[in-house]
Enzyme design. Structure first.
Site, PDB file in Angstrom:
ATOM      1  N   LYS A  22      12.756   6.327  26.294  1.00 52.39           N
ATOM      2  CA  LYS A  22      14.096   6.725  25.850  1.00 52.39           C
ATOM      3  C   LYS A  22      15.102   6.033  26.760  1.00 52.39           C
ATOM      4  CE  LYS A  22      13.928  11.017  28.593  1.00 52.39           C
ATOM      5  NZ  LYS A  22      14.080  12.491  28.552  1.00 52.39           N
TER       6      LYS A  22
ATOM      7  N   ASN B 138      15.441   6.751  30.569  1.00 49.77           N
ATOM      8  CA  ASN B 138      14.382   6.350  31.493  1.00 49.77           C
ATOM      9  C   ASN B 138      14.339   4.842  31.713  1.00 49.77           C
ATOM     10  OD1 ASN B 138      13.518   8.926  32.008  1.00 49.77           O
ATOM     11  ND2 ASN B 138      11.838   8.894  30.547  1.00 49.77           N
TER      12      ASN B 138
ATOM     13  N   THR C 262      10.400  13.603  24.505  1.00 45.93           N
ATOM     14  CA  THR C 262      11.736  14.051  24.118  1.00 45.93           C
ATOM     15  C   THR C 262      11.772  14.197  22.606  1.00 45.93           C
ATOM     16  OG1 THR C 262      12.677  12.904  26.025  1.00 45.93           O
ATOM     17  CG2 THR C 262      14.189  13.438  24.222  1.00 45.93           C
TER      18      THR C 262
ATOM     19  N   ASP D 130       7.169   8.618  27.215  1.00 41.21           N
ATOM     20  CA  ASP D 130       8.510   9.190  27.360  1.00 41.21           C
ATOM     21  C   ASP D 130       9.572   8.103  27.275  1.00 41.21           C
ATOM     22  OD1 ASP D 130      10.248  11.331  27.557  1.00 41.21           O
ATOM     23  OD2 ASP D 130      10.248  11.372  29.739  1.00 41.21           O
TER      24      ASP D 130
ATOM     25  N   ASP E  77      10.372   6.698  35.862  1.00 38.12           N
ATOM     26  CA  ASP E  77       9.870   8.041  35.557  1.00 38.12           C
ATOM     27  C   ASP E  77       8.560   7.996  34.773  1.00 38.12           C
ATOM     28  OD1 ASP E  77       9.446  10.719  35.240  1.00 38.12           O
ATOM     29  OD2 ASP E  77      11.464  11.173  34.510  1.00 38.12           O
TER      30      ASP E  77
END
Length: 402
Positions: free
Chosen positions: A214, A217, A248, A212, A230
């Site tokens: 991005k 985060n 995402t 994840d 996260d």
């Protein structure tokens, strides 16, 4: 460490009031005193950790978990040991608070942390038990890495799970990127290099795919370094493939969209997207319709602005390669092939790991508890579902690691 009697008492303390009977034996005053001493020792350790924290080597991170000052499961901490100051973020089943130690001793008043609170009812209802377990266990393993949020401790009570984390007062990289519109090349190289060190460690030392990556985060700490947060989608995959659709849309790798099985290579694809977004201000694949984004990703044709340097284009092209067997970072040599790319020629990797290099964006802060870089959030709703005895009997075993 707590004695067996104290552990027994702690288990008794976490029992639900409905389970108590008049004939239940009362706790021994000596056991209560012992428990309070253990709790005071742990709080004293927490107050001192901030003064002594430094990056651990991979060998130190993999040492005896019971001897690590961070990443441990506490049997004595409770929510009442912390003053809730302000909500830093919310999710579908979690809320993160800025907290300080309650009733501080030995000058611990300024020691602040981020406390992630997850209600067991919500975790179960949203089928997030396995993700939460993965997050806690991965964070315990990697506690001490210079660029990953440090889980100082985890604990639980009847209703909730808790992860006590270091506080990053700078807020999200996403916010700085939006304000600046794009980062210049040296800033992009610095932050990208810290992310390379994160991925190298997760993949090659832990066999963990983050899944994840991005800007939202990635937080900036008080010294201007990154902290990846996260870990809800993080999963230990080693050399196996997994098939869960998560992430995402703009950052998903083609193999995730095609559901052909994926591993750690998805993080190198997302890293290429992130470098592009750092330099350009938006990801290369974008449409209001997520299906259109997926079509662009599977096609894998990245369009580069003319102002982008040749080295940056070559790096992104190597990372955003649809064929995972040819993807930079996933080919023979692993993360080393990324670190040796000409775009990173000016990076001193050892100095960077040990945080001897000044971060390019150092947040202006009024103090350790400054929250100006975080949004305001609504208070928690009232009248929420209770964690019943039936739920406890069925699910508490799943939360034993906390």
């Amino acid at each position: 460490m707590a004695s067996a009697a104290v552990h027994k008492l702690l288990h008794h303390e976490r029992s639900h009031p409905d389970d108590q009977r008049d004939e239940s034996p009362q706790p021994d005053p000596h056991e209560l005193d012992a428990m309070e001493r253990v709790r005071d020792d742990e709080k004293r350790m927490l107050s001192q950790w901030e003064d002594t924290k430094r990056p651990l080597s991979p060998t130190q991170m993999h040492g005896d978990a019971s001897r690590k000052i961070v990443g441990h499961s506490s049997r004595v901490l409770r929510q009442q040991d912390f003053e809730l100051i302000k909500t830093l973020g919310t999710g579908t089943f979690a809320r993160v608070w800025l907290v300080s130690l309650a009733s501080p001793k030995d000058g611990a008043a300024t020691k602040v942390f981020a406390l992630k609170i997850l209600r067991k009812v919500d975790v179960i209802r949203l089928k997030q038990v396995e993700h939460v377990r993965n997050e806690r266990n991965v964070l315990a393993r990697v506690a001490g890495h210079p660029f990953i949020t440090t889980m100082v401790a985890s604990f639980q009570d009847h209703d909730s799970l808790y992860m006590l984390l270091d506080y990053c007062p700078g807020g999200e990289v996403f916010s700085y990127l939006r304000r600046a519109r794009r980062f210049n090349e040296p800033t992009s190289q610095f932050y990208a290099a810290e992310i390379v060190l994160i991925l190298e460690f997760l993949h090659e030392s832990e066999g963990v795919a983050y899944r994840d990556l991005k800007p939202e985060n990635i937080l900036i700490d008080a010294q201007g370094h990154l902290k990846l947060v996260d870990f809800g989608f993080a999963k230990k995959v080693d050399n196996r493939e997994t098939y869960t659709l998560c992430g995402t849309p703009e950052y998903l790798a083609p193999e995730v969209i095609r559901n052909t099985g994926h591993g750690c290579a998805v993080d190198w694809w997302a890293f290429g997207i992130l470098v592009y977004e750092f330099l350009v201000g938006q990801p290369p694949f974008w449409d209001q319709n997520p299906m259109k984004i997926y079509e662009q990703i599977v096609e894998g044709r990245v369009r580069y602005p003319s102002a982008m340097s040749a080295d940056a284009r070559d790096l992104i092209a190597g990372l955003c390669t649809v064929d995972t067997s040819k993807r930079l970072g996933n080919i023979q040599g692993g993360a080393r092939t990324v670190k040796e790319h000409p775009w990173f020629r000016n990076i001193d990797w050892d100095a960077l790991y040990h945080r001897r290099v000044q971060g390019p964006i150092v947040p202006h802060l009024r103090g350790p508890a400054d929250t100006r870089n975080f949004d305001e959030y609504e208070p928690e709703p009232e009248g929420r579902e209770e964690y019943s005895a039936d739920m406890r009997d069925r699910w508490d075993e799943c939360f034993k690691d906390f």
